[in-house]
Design a protein around this motif. Structure first.
Motif, short mmCIF file in Angstrom:
data_model
loop_
_atom_site.label_atom_id
_atom_site.label_comp_id
_atom_site.label_asym_id
_atom_site.label_seq_id
_atom_site.Cartn_x
_atom_site.Cartn_y
_atom_site.Cartn_z
N LEU A 90 0.84 -1.20 0.00
CA LEU A 90 0.00 0.00 0.00
C LEU A 90 0.88 1.25 0.00
O LEU A 90 1.81 1.35 0.80
CB LEU A 90 -0.90 0.01 1.23
N ALA A 91 0.58 2.17 -0.92
CA ALA A 91 1.36 3.42 -1.00
C ALA A 91 0.42 4.60 -1.18
O ALA A 91 -0.50 4.53 -2.00
CB ALA A 91 2.34 3.35 -2.16
N PRO A 92 0.61 5.68 -0.41
CA PRO A 92 -0.26 6.85 -0.57
C PRO A 92 0.11 7.66 -1.81
O PRO A 92 1.25 7.65 -2.27
CB PRO A 92 0.03 7.66 0.71
N MET A 93 -0.90 8.33 -2.38
CA MET A 93 -0.66 9.22 -3.52
C MET A 93 -0.20 10.58 -3.01
O MET A 93 -0.67 11.03 -1.97
CB MET A 93 -1.97 9.45 -4.29
N GLU A 94 0.65 11.20 -3.76
CA GLU A 94 1.05 12.58 -3.47
C GLU A 94 0.32 13.45 -4.48
O GLU A 94 0.70 13.52 -5.65
CB GLU A 94 2.56 12.74 -3.59
N ALA A 95 -0.76 14.11 -4.06
CA ALA A 95 -1.60 14.85 -5.00
C ALA A 95 -1.46 16.36 -4.86
O ALA A 95 -1.53 17.08 -5.85
CB ALA A 95 -3.05 14.44 -4.81
N LYS B 16 -7.16 11.25 1.04
CA LYS B 16 -5.94 10.72 0.41
C LYS B 16 -6.27 9.53 -0.48
O LYS B 16 -7.11 8.70 -0.15
CB LYS B 16 -4.97 10.31 1.51
N GLY B 17 -5.59 9.45 -1.61
CA GLY B 17 -5.71 8.29 -2.51
C GLY B 17 -4.61 7.29 -2.24
O GLY B 17 -3.56 7.65 -1.70
N TYR B 18 -4.84 6.03 -2.65
CA TYR B 18 -3.85 4.97 -2.38
C TYR B 18 -3.67 4.06 -3.57
O TYR B 18 -4.60 3.80 -4.34
CB TYR B 18 -4.29 4.13 -1.17
N TYR B 19 -2.44 3.58 -3.71
CA TYR B 19 -2.08 2.54 -4.68
C TYR B 19 -1.86 1.24 -3.91
O TYR B 19 -1.36 1.25 -2.80
CB TYR B 19 -0.75 2.84 -5.38
N ARG C 209 -7.93 3.54 -4.37
CA ARG C 209 -8.81 4.63 -3.96
C ARG C 209 -8.31 5.92 -4.59
O ARG C 209 -7.15 6.27 -4.47
CB ARG C 209 -8.87 4.78 -2.44
N HIS C 210 -9.23 6.60 -5.31
CA HIS C 210 -8.89 7.88 -5.93
C HIS C 210 -8.83 8.97 -4.86
O HIS C 210 -9.63 8.95 -3.91
CB HIS C 210 -9.93 8.25 -6.99
N ALA C 211 -7.92 9.89 -5.05
CA ALA C 211 -7.79 11.01 -4.11
C ALA C 211 -8.90 12.03 -4.40
O ALA C 211 -9.15 12.36 -5.56
CB ALA C 211 -6.43 11.66 -4.29
#
Length: 198
Positions: free
Chosen positions: A142-147, A180-183, A190-192
């Motif tokens: 699991l990795a968070p998106m940086e948006a 927050k979105g996640y990969y 999950r879209h941010a």
């Protein structure tokens, strides 16, 4: 010579000059009741039957192979369906086992901070548990998106609203991140949810 006397024909049969019965012409063979017709090859009648039985045997063999192959395919489908279900169960189990220490930490933090009025102790315990949870989830892919501050991408982001951009460089870009979105690996799970600047 005694034998010649015993082979003498009776009065009912006529003999020709050689002493053979008159209805038998010289050079001819006597007919056997089950003998084939003249010009017929013996066994020629059985040749189509043999060819037919050969194709019947091949057909039966192919049918048997087909039935075995169909049965093997059904077994393969059942086995792969069962393996897939087991894989989903074991994947969940693996994640749950990895999260159990985090759950234990929550129980310990609640137990130790139950009677305290020190907000810093509670905050510190929550920070420790959050870091441990993030580390565990990162190990599972699991990795968070940086948006925030980046360009809007409809494949990754979901725009909630638009506001006037606080600066010129944030026009058309993401001003704030509501959720927050996640990969998970390379896949977006999950879209941010973001706020765009106009």
């Amino acid at each position: 010579m005694a034998d010649d006397k015993n082979t003498q024909p009776t009065d009912d049969t006529q003999l020709d000059q050689n002493g053979t019965p008159a209805d038998h012409v010289a050079g001819e063979l006597t007919e056997e009741p089950n003998a084939p017709e003249i010009g017929e090859v013996e066994g020629s009648e059985g040749a189509p039957k043999a060819a037919g039985s050969k194709t019947d045997a091949e057909l039966a063999d192919l049918k048997d192979k087909y039935l075995r192959l169909a049965a093997e395919f059904e077994n393969y489908k059942r086995r792969t369906t069962k393996e897939r279900a087991d894989l989903f169960k074991s994947a969940n189990q693996e994640l749950m086992v990895a999260l159990l220490p985090v759950l234990d930490d929550f129980d310990r933090a609640r137990h130790h901070t139950r009677d305290t009025d020190d907000a810093n102790a509670v905050r510190e315990s929550i920070d420790i548990i959050q870091n441990k949870l993030q580390k565990t989830l990162n190990q599972k892919g699991l990795a968070p998106m940086e948006a925030k501050g980046g360009a809007f991408d409809p494949d990754l982001h979901e725009a909630i609203t638009q506001i006037p951009a606080p600066s010129e460089e944030l026009k058309g870009k993401i001003v704030d991140e509501v959720e927050k979105g996640y990969y998970l690996g390379d896949k977006v799970i999950r879209h941010a949810k973001v706020v765009l600047g106009q």
